[in-house]
Design a protein around this motif. Sequence first.
Motif, short mmCIF file in Angstrom:
data_model
loop_
_atom_site.label_atom_id
_atom_site.label_comp_id
_atom_site.label_asym_id
_atom_site.label_seq_id
_atom_site.Cartn_x
_atom_site.Cartn_y
_atom_site.Cartn_z
N LEU A 176 60.29 35.62 47.22
CA LEU A 176 60.47 34.23 47.64
C LEU A 176 59.15 33.47 47.53
N GLY A 177 58.06 34.15 47.94
CA GLY A 177 56.74 33.52 47.86
C GLY A 177 56.37 33.18 46.42
N VAL A 178 56.64 34.12 45.50
CA VAL A 178 56.31 33.88 44.08
C VAL A 178 57.17 32.75 43.52
N LEU A 179 58.46 32.77 43.88
CA LEU A 179 59.36 31.69 43.47
C LEU A 179 58.85 30.35 44.00
N GLY A 180 58.50 30.35 45.29
CA GLY A 180 58.00 29.14 45.92
C GLY A 180 56.74 28.65 45.23
N ALA A 181 55.86 29.61 44.90
CA ALA A 181 54.60 29.25 44.24
C ALA A 181 54.86 28.65 42.86
N ALA A 182 56.00 29.05 42.26
CA ALA A 182 56.33 28.53 40.93
C ALA A 182 56.92 27.12 41.01
N PHE A 183 57.68 26.86 42.07
CA PHE A 183 58.40 25.58 42.13
C PHE A 183 57.73 24.54 43.02
N LEU A 184 57.00 25.01 44.03
CA LEU A 184 56.41 24.09 44.99
C LEU A 184 55.44 23.09 44.35
N PRO A 185 54.56 23.53 43.43
CA PRO A 185 53.58 22.59 42.87
C PRO A 185 54.21 21.35 42.26
N SER A 186 55.38 21.52 41.62
CA SER A 186 56.00 20.35 40.99
C SER A 186 56.57 19.40 42.04
N LEU A 187 56.83 19.93 43.26
CA LEU A 187 57.37 19.08 44.32
C LEU A 187 56.27 18.35 45.07
N ILE A 188 55.18 19.06 45.39
CA ILE A 188 54.16 18.47 46.25
C ILE A 188 52.89 18.13 45.49
N GLY A 189 52.86 18.47 44.19
CA GLY A 189 51.69 18.11 43.39
C GLY A 189 50.42 18.84 43.78
N GLN A 190 50.58 20.00 44.42
CA GLN A 190 49.41 20.80 44.77
C GLN A 190 49.55 22.17 44.14
N PRO A 191 48.47 22.72 43.59
CA PRO A 191 48.59 24.06 43.02
C PRO A 191 48.74 25.11 44.13
N VAL A 192 49.55 26.15 43.86
CA VAL A 192 49.71 27.26 44.80
C VAL A 192 49.32 28.53 44.05
N THR A 193 48.33 29.24 44.56
CA THR A 193 47.85 30.44 43.89
C THR A 193 48.43 31.68 44.57
N VAL A 194 49.03 32.56 43.80
CA VAL A 194 49.45 33.85 44.35
C VAL A 194 48.65 34.93 43.63
N SER A 195 47.75 35.56 44.38
CA SER A 195 46.94 36.60 43.76
C SER A 195 47.60 37.95 43.93
N THR A 196 47.22 38.90 43.09
CA THR A 196 47.73 40.26 43.22
C THR A 196 47.33 40.83 44.57
N VAL A 197 46.11 40.50 44.99
CA VAL A 197 45.64 40.98 46.29
C VAL A 197 46.59 40.53 47.38
N ALA A 198 46.95 39.23 47.34
CA ALA A 198 47.86 38.69 48.35
C ALA A 198 49.20 39.40 48.30
N ALA A 199 49.68 39.67 47.08
CA ALA A 199 50.98 40.32 46.93
C ALA A 199 50.95 41.73 47.50
N VAL A 200 49.90 42.48 47.12
CA VAL A 200 49.78 43.85 47.63
C VAL A 200 49.62 43.83 49.14
N ALA A 201 48.81 42.89 49.64
CA ALA A 201 48.61 42.78 51.08
C ALA A 201 49.92 42.47 51.78
N ALA A 202 50.72 41.59 51.19
CA ALA A 202 51.99 41.21 51.81
C ALA A 202 52.89 42.43 51.99
#
Lengths: 261, 408
Positions: free
Chosen positions: B351-377
């Motif tokens: 969901l986070g990765v999906l959100g990171a893919a679609f959110l920027p086009s909605l709010i005009g802000q970049p969302v970074t998902v790093s591997t570290v964040a994914a592994v940590a999650a």
Amino acid sequence: MTEEPAYALFPDTEAQRAPSSAPEVPREPILRLTDVGKTYRSGSLTVEALRGVTLTVDEGDFVAIMGPSGSGKSTLMHILGCLDVPTTGAYRLAGEDVSAMRESQLADVRNRRIGFVFQQFNLLATMSAWRNVELPLVYAGLSRPERKARALASLARVGLADRVDHRPGELSGGQQQRVSVARALVTDPQLLLADEPTGNLDSASTEDVLALFDELNDQGRTIVIITHEQDVADRAHRSVQIRDGRFIDAAAVHTRVGSGR
Amino acid sequence: MSWLETLRTAYDAIRTRRMRSALTMLGILIGIAAVMLTVGLGQGAQQQVASQIDKLGSNLLIVSPGSTTSLTGVRGGRGSATTLTTADAVMLADPSVAPDVKAVAPTSTTQASLTADGTNWTTSVVGTTPSWPEVRARTLSSGRFFTAEELADAQTEAVLGQTTAQELFGARDPVGQQVSIGSQPFTVIGVLATVGSTVGGDQDDQAVVPATTYADVVSPGAGTSVSSIYLEAAGQDVLSAAYQEADNALLTSHGVSATDADFTLSSQQSIVQTATSTSRTLTVLLGGIAAISLLVGGIGVMNIMLVSVTERIREIGLRKALGATPRVIRRQFLTEASLLGLAGGVLGLLLGVLGAAFLPSLIGQPVTVSTVAAVAAIAISVVIGVVAGVYPASRAARLSPIDALRSE
Ligand SMILES: Nc1ncnc2c1ncn2[C@@H]1O[C@H](COP(=O)(O)OP(=O)(O)OP(=O)(O)O)[C@@H](O)[C@H]1O
Ligand SMILES: [Mg+2]
């Protein structure tokens, strides 16, 4: 497969048992209860369910325990089955002092030595018949295919070969009782403890289960059975009467007359 | 009992209670997704700021007039004073004064109205030297920058930013055209390649002219004072050396001590730090709220496991009666809880990765998902599962078989 004797299905457990069936002098009885008492306490209320019970059962014996409701039969059975510990007295199972064992050792004893048929079946409602029957084998560490084969064989022995995928809720009371018998038999235990195994069965099913017990007993398994019915007790080598937590006549051993088997 | 068997049993238990398991996972899922997105948003914002500052130029040092270090605040704030002059720039460009400074570009900036063929456009006009493109890491998309000779001769030549050229000339090629700054006609000799916005404003909307011309005709009142001096260090490794040299040289030539310096020397890093500290605070705050939601999800798992133990007390009793040791029971419940956590974590990650893919086009802000964040999650959700499972699991393991079997 159903025609084969039970032990042929379980070659490795048979091998395990080999040393204990070697001739010993004097032979240690498989069950030895000495002056066992059990007191239940709930708040200020205490119930003396057992008051000094002494009982020895030799290997290969077939004992029936009879008595009125609330006399302590199930309590005694739970102690024999290592499901509960006595408040007083000593209990040795196959020469081992059970009261000194840790919970994990007791679990092992229950798994390896004892097959228990509960008064209330105690089947898991979410699992099919064969999954229920294989449970003891899961804890014995057998592989899945082996477990399934044994569970199916065991169900076939109690005449439920065509009901293996049914859940307990889809079975009649008598069928559920037989599933629980199949589960008790699946490990090919040395000792079979049955708390009113025929209480819910019609006369035909009762006869089937008792015939199975006779067969198992002939193969050398020790059986202790609780029953209300005199004709069930008559199938045993001897029966003991319990009342208010005591055997009424410890010496009264009714040896079974006739040997039709 | 083997691990595989334990896993299988746990999986069966989860599958049997589909609805409840799904709701439990949902708690973890939302928590993980929320944490990932808020952290991703914050990281995205920080990276954006950092890349904007990178566009200022590499290995950049900036000297501004006035002091911001003054505790009294009596002296003028940074940028508002007129204590920096072209002489300072000349001095800093001397290799014997500051050997680690590679290039120096003094700049003066003012707002002015530009006119070309009757089109008006107000923008900032920058007066500087030929080293400006190098120091500010700018390239030209067409034409050329002015030379040292043209600077010395105070030629009326201008280089336009992309936006400025667009506004004034539209689709036409501006190079060679005339543009008036104020009332003075200039010749457009080049157009800067686009870089977008930085912390200093829109870098594509400006007109760059020789510093001499700037002082003569664009902003005659300014004299020799400049609004800032950009220094490029010879390399990343000598950045702090260059900083020291420039600082010492300026203190000496201005005749002041460090405590009452009339200029501010800042490095690119310090600008990055200032700019990102705000977004970092926001990230921590939002991340904290998201973490609380994750915690609530974890408590949800614990709650379900406790209910599960209570509800399945007969099952536990039976399993023990049939030979399950306390350790096996404990392991089974722990595995169940970890599986729930893991499943929630994986779904939350998706969901986070999906959100990171679609959110920027909605709010005009970049969302970074790093591997570290994914592994940590994933790791965090499993840990939540285990922590939430420990208490219920040991409770289940301690039950005596017959008490468990008798309970209703
Ligand atoms: N957990 C318990 N706490 C308190 N009292 C108990 C508990 N279990 C059994 N008892 C009491 O101990 C006595 C013996 O109970 P038990 O279950 O052994 O009887 P039983 O002979 O098996 O009866 P039935 O034929 O009805 O099954 C009863 O009086 C019962 O109320
Ligand atoms: Mg009973």
